[in-house]
Write an enzyme that holds these catalytic residues in place. Structure first.
Site, PDB file in Angstrom:
ATOM      1  N   CYS A   1      -1.927   9.356   3.071  1.00  0.00           N
ATOM      2  CA  CYS A   1      -1.683   8.668   1.671  1.00  0.00           C
ATOM      3  C   CYS A   1      -2.776   9.217   0.476  1.00  0.00           C
ATOM      4  CB  CYS A   1      -1.775   7.320   1.813  1.00  0.00           C
ATOM      5  SG  CYS A   1      -3.237   6.767   2.535  1.00  0.00           S
TER       6      CYS A   1
ATOM      7  N   GLU B   1       0.801  -1.238  -0.122  1.00  0.00           N
ATOM      8  CA  GLU B   1      -0.067   0.045   0.215  1.00  0.00           C
ATOM      9  C   GLU B   1       0.857   1.044   0.018  1.00  0.00           C
ATOM     10  OE1 GLU B   1      -3.148  -0.650  -0.245  1.00  0.00           O
ATOM     11  OE2 GLU B   1      -2.637  -2.706  -0.108  1.00  0.00           O
TER      12      GLU B   1
HETATM   13  P1  NAD Z   1       8.742   4.404   3.783  1.00  0.00           P
HETATM   14  O1  NAD Z   1       8.581   3.563   2.746  1.00  0.00           O
HETATM   15  O2  NAD Z   1       9.837   5.248   3.515  1.00  0.00           O
HETATM   16  O3  NAD Z   1       8.808   3.869   5.069  1.00  0.00           O
HETATM   17  C1  NAD Z   1       7.985   2.993   5.322  1.00  0.00           C
HETATM   18  C2  NAD Z   1       8.414   1.810   6.196  1.00  0.00           C
HETATM   19  O4  NAD Z   1       9.512   1.105   5.491  1.00  0.00           O
HETATM   20  C3  NAD Z   1       9.537   2.285   7.406  1.00  0.00           C
HETATM   21  O5  NAD Z   1       9.316   1.246   8.468  1.00  0.00           O
HETATM   22  C4  NAD Z   1      10.775   2.261   6.622  1.00  0.00           C
HETATM   23  O6  NAD Z   1      11.961   1.956   7.784  1.00  0.00           O
HETATM   24  C5  NAD Z   1      10.498   1.060   6.086  1.00  0.00           C
HETATM   25  N1  NAD Z   1      11.730   0.850   4.603  1.00  0.00           N
HETATM   26  C6  NAD Z   1      12.319   1.997   4.249  1.00  0.00           C
HETATM   27  N2  NAD Z   1      13.343   1.503   3.344  1.00  0.00           N
HETATM   28  C7  NAD Z   1      13.280   0.349   3.181  1.00  0.00           C
HETATM   29  C8  NAD Z   1      13.566  -0.720   2.349  1.00  0.00           C
HETATM   30  N3  NAD Z   1      14.511  -0.174   1.470  1.00  0.00           N
HETATM   31  N4  NAD Z   1      13.343  -2.114   2.621  1.00  0.00           N
HETATM   32  C9  NAD Z   1      12.414  -2.554   3.519  1.00  0.00           C
HETATM   33  N5  NAD Z   1      11.768  -1.484   4.565  1.00  0.00           N
HETATM   34  C10 NAD Z   1      12.140   0.184   4.421  1.00  0.00           C
HETATM   35  O7  NAD Z   1       7.543   5.404   3.996  1.00  0.00           O
HETATM   36  P2  NAD Z   1       7.076   6.605   5.157  1.00  0.00           P
HETATM   37  O8  NAD Z   1       7.779   7.705   4.671  1.00  0.00           O
HETATM   38  O9  NAD Z   1       7.340   6.033   6.378  1.00  0.00           O
HETATM   39  O10 NAD Z   1       5.751   6.803   4.633  1.00  0.00           O
HETATM   40  C11 NAD Z   1       5.098   7.837   3.760  1.00  0.00           C
HETATM   41  C12 NAD Z   1       4.767   7.209   2.680  1.00  0.00           C
HETATM   42  O11 NAD Z   1       3.565   6.066   2.815  1.00  0.00           O
HETATM   43  C13 NAD Z   1       3.958   8.099   1.538  1.00  0.00           C
HETATM   44  O12 NAD Z   1       4.223   7.748   0.087  1.00  0.00           O
HETATM   45  C14 NAD Z   1       2.211   7.692   1.680  1.00  0.00           C
HETATM   46  O13 NAD Z   1       1.449   7.977   0.536  1.00  0.00           O
HETATM   47  C15 NAD Z   1       2.568   6.283   2.055  1.00  0.00           C
HETATM   48  N6  NAD Z   1       1.373   5.664   2.542  1.00  0.00           N
HETATM   49  C16 NAD Z   1       0.356   4.789   1.988  1.00  0.00           C
HETATM   50  C17 NAD Z   1      -0.860   4.409   2.602  1.00  0.00           C
HETATM   51  C18 NAD Z   1      -1.571   3.552   1.953  1.00  0.00           C
HETATM   52  O14 NAD Z   1      -2.595   3.094   2.566  1.00  0.00           O
HETATM   53  N7  NAD Z   1      -1.438   3.291   0.409  1.00  0.00           N
HETATM   54  C19 NAD Z   1      -0.891   4.659   3.851  1.00  0.00           C
HETATM   55  C20 NAD Z   1      -0.010   5.489   4.563  1.00  0.00           C
HETATM   56  C21 NAD Z   1       0.881   6.006   3.928  1.00  0.00           C
END
Ligand code: NAD
Length: 488
Positions: free
Chosen positions: A289, A255
């Protein structure tokens, strides 16, 4: 106790990991400190897992998987109800931690916790009543379909609505009989820790694990042989998780990001439309999001719409999320703020016009004003990319068809909103837009239990709703016949 709760502001949260049912395990990868985005003061001290600890945690979780999978579904559901009650009992603390770590107004943070509690209860109710299918092939045979847990689930979550999002993934995965390794965002680790601590108290030891740290810990987890990698976060991260899963064979549930359009038709009240736009673009400082990320407004109402949107933006009271009067909290941190400001500045260099906001405020923290940018073109990066900030870029269009065409032309496919007084325009929108969710005449809202099925760069698989229970189970087809002779 290594994980004693110490409160906020002046006293920091001291986070601990949960590995193999043991709190305080590991953390040899160093320490991470989270700062309050309202004023820059330190809030949380967090252990960072090493790749070896991640591997050990997965092994320990697998050891607990069989017993939890064999636990009667009604018992698992009862445990999840108890867990939901326990989360409700610490709702105020969870909301405080959310606000301290990522800045959103306390009332919004509390709303996210309450939503999470509701989701946990909903999954606890739904899981045992899920119907399988019975098939009717041969007269003497019975065929049925049996949902079974997939095994070990890694849940990797973001910071923007940390409790609501985590409760969805964790609740659905646990109640269907999976063990879960939970890796909350490095920007909201104490919130994740408080949640894990609370859930763990209602579950058998070893069923839930907590790993903390940054992207490298998520990546180490994604490289492990788990059965499901469930990620809510940015599209770039989702893609790298999918690449890792291609090596291990894990099922991926993503997501991810979006650039949701708002279409304002020429037949609506521009002041009402501006209220909707302001809500969609500025709530949670635009860090949702499904926030409104780009606006296509019909020329007939454009001028009045932009004026009213500017009024709304200027009327918002900004400040620290802990102040009950605050409507617009800070951005999550300065790194994000620099990124956002760079996007706005680039758009201005390309001919866009700032109508309000758009300037970095003095003082501590990561505050950014509600910003309205007019004279945008559909091809500008500010319009096409996700901004995740209180920034409303406005593109003027000459027809509803042009607006729909622009709205559909995106690398993302999360959600879209159309404001229109025409039923035929509404119908065109929900038929033609290549997104998971279409909202007509309301930027937010939806019945409880609504599914989300993102498209394109916004992800894959159902992230919410009863369908998430299916994502966490594997369906087994059973064909049953009497032995030779026809008697049992
Ligand atoms: P992010 O992907 O940077 O981080 C989310 C998680 O992923 C964190 O726990 C992070 O440590 C981990 N992560 C980062 N790099 C990784 C890698 N290479 N491998 C595995 N894990 C890794 O996202 P964010 O900045 O925390 O959140 C914001 C984003 O989330 C925005 O793009 C937003 O649109 C999206 N979002 C989507 C939804 C949805 O339901 N579609 C809901 C909430 C947020």
């Amino acid at each position: 106790m290594p994980w004693a709760y110490q409160g906020i502001h002046g006293r920091m949260y001291t986070v601990a990991q949960l590995i193999g049912g043991v709190w305080g395990a590991g953390g040899e990868g160093g320490e991470l400190v989270v700062h309050d985005p309202a004023d820059g003061t330190p809030v949380s001290s967090v252990p960072v897992a090493t790749a070896e600890e991640v591997s050990k945690a997965v092994e320990a979780a697998r050891g607990a998987a069989e017993e939890w999978a064999a636990t009667p579904p009604a018992e698992r559901a009862a445990a999840l109800h108890r867990a939901a009650d326990a989360v409700a009992a610490v709702a105020a603390e969870l909301a405080q931690a959310t606000t301290a770590e990522m800045g959103k107004p306390l009332a919004d943070a509390r709303g996210g916790v309450d939503a999470g509690v509701g989701t946990l209860h909903q999954y606890a109710e739904l899981a045992p009543v899920r119907g399988g299918r019975t098939l009717h092939g041969a007269t003497e045979a019975i065929d049925f379909m049996l949902p079974q847990p997939r095994g070990v689930v890694a849940a990797i979550t973001p910071w923007n609505d940390p409790v609501a999002v985590s409760c969805g993934l964790l609740g659905a995965a646990l109640v269907t009989g999976n063990v879960v390794l939970y890796k909350p965002s490095e920007r909201t680790p104490a919130t994740g820790w408080l949640l894990a601590k609370t859930l763990d108290g209602a579950l058998p030891a070893g069923v839930l694990s907590l790993l903390t740290g940054g992207p490298e810990v998520g990546a180490a987890l994604a490289a492990q042989r788990v059965d499901v990698l469930a990620h809510v976060g940015s599209t770039a991260t989702g893609r790298s998780i999918a690449a890792a899963a291609a090596q291990t064979g894990a099922k991926v549930l993503l997501e991810n990001g979006g650039s949701d359009p708002l279409v304002v038709d020429g037949n609506v009240d521009p002041v009402w439309a501006a209220q909707q736009a302001a809500l969609g673009a500025f709530a949670n400082a635009g860090q949702i999001c499904v926030a409104v990320e780009r606006i296509y407004v019909h020329r007939d109402v454009a001028e009045d719409f932009v004026d009213a949107l500017v009024d709304r933006a200027q009327a918002l009271r900004s400040g620290p999320g802990a102040d009950p009067a605050t409507e617009l909290g800070p951005l999550v941190d300065r790194r994000h703020r620099d990124h956002v400001h760079g996007q706005v500045t680039a758009a201005v260099a390309q001919g866009a016009r700032i109508r309000t906001g758009g300037a970095l405020p003095d003082g501590p923290g990561a505050h950014y004003p509600a910003t309205v940018v007019s004279d945008c073109r559909h091809d500008m990066p500010l319009v096409r990319e996700e901004t995740f900030a209180p920034v409303a870029p406005v593109v003027v269009v000459d027809s509803f068809s042009e607006a729909l065409r622009c709205a559909a032309d995106s690398p993302y496919g999360l959600a879209a909103t159309v404001l229109t007084a025409s039923m035929s325009h509404a119908q065109r929108a929900w038929r033609e837009l290549p997104v998971g969710t279409v909202k007509v005449n309301a930027v937010f809202g939806g019945a409880p239990g609504g599914a989300a099925h993102p498209r394109r760069g916004s992800g894959q698989g159902f992230g919410y709703g009863p369908e998430l229970l299916d994502e966490f189970t594997a369906t087994k087809a059973v064909h049953l016949e009497a032995p030779g002779g026809g008697h049992w």
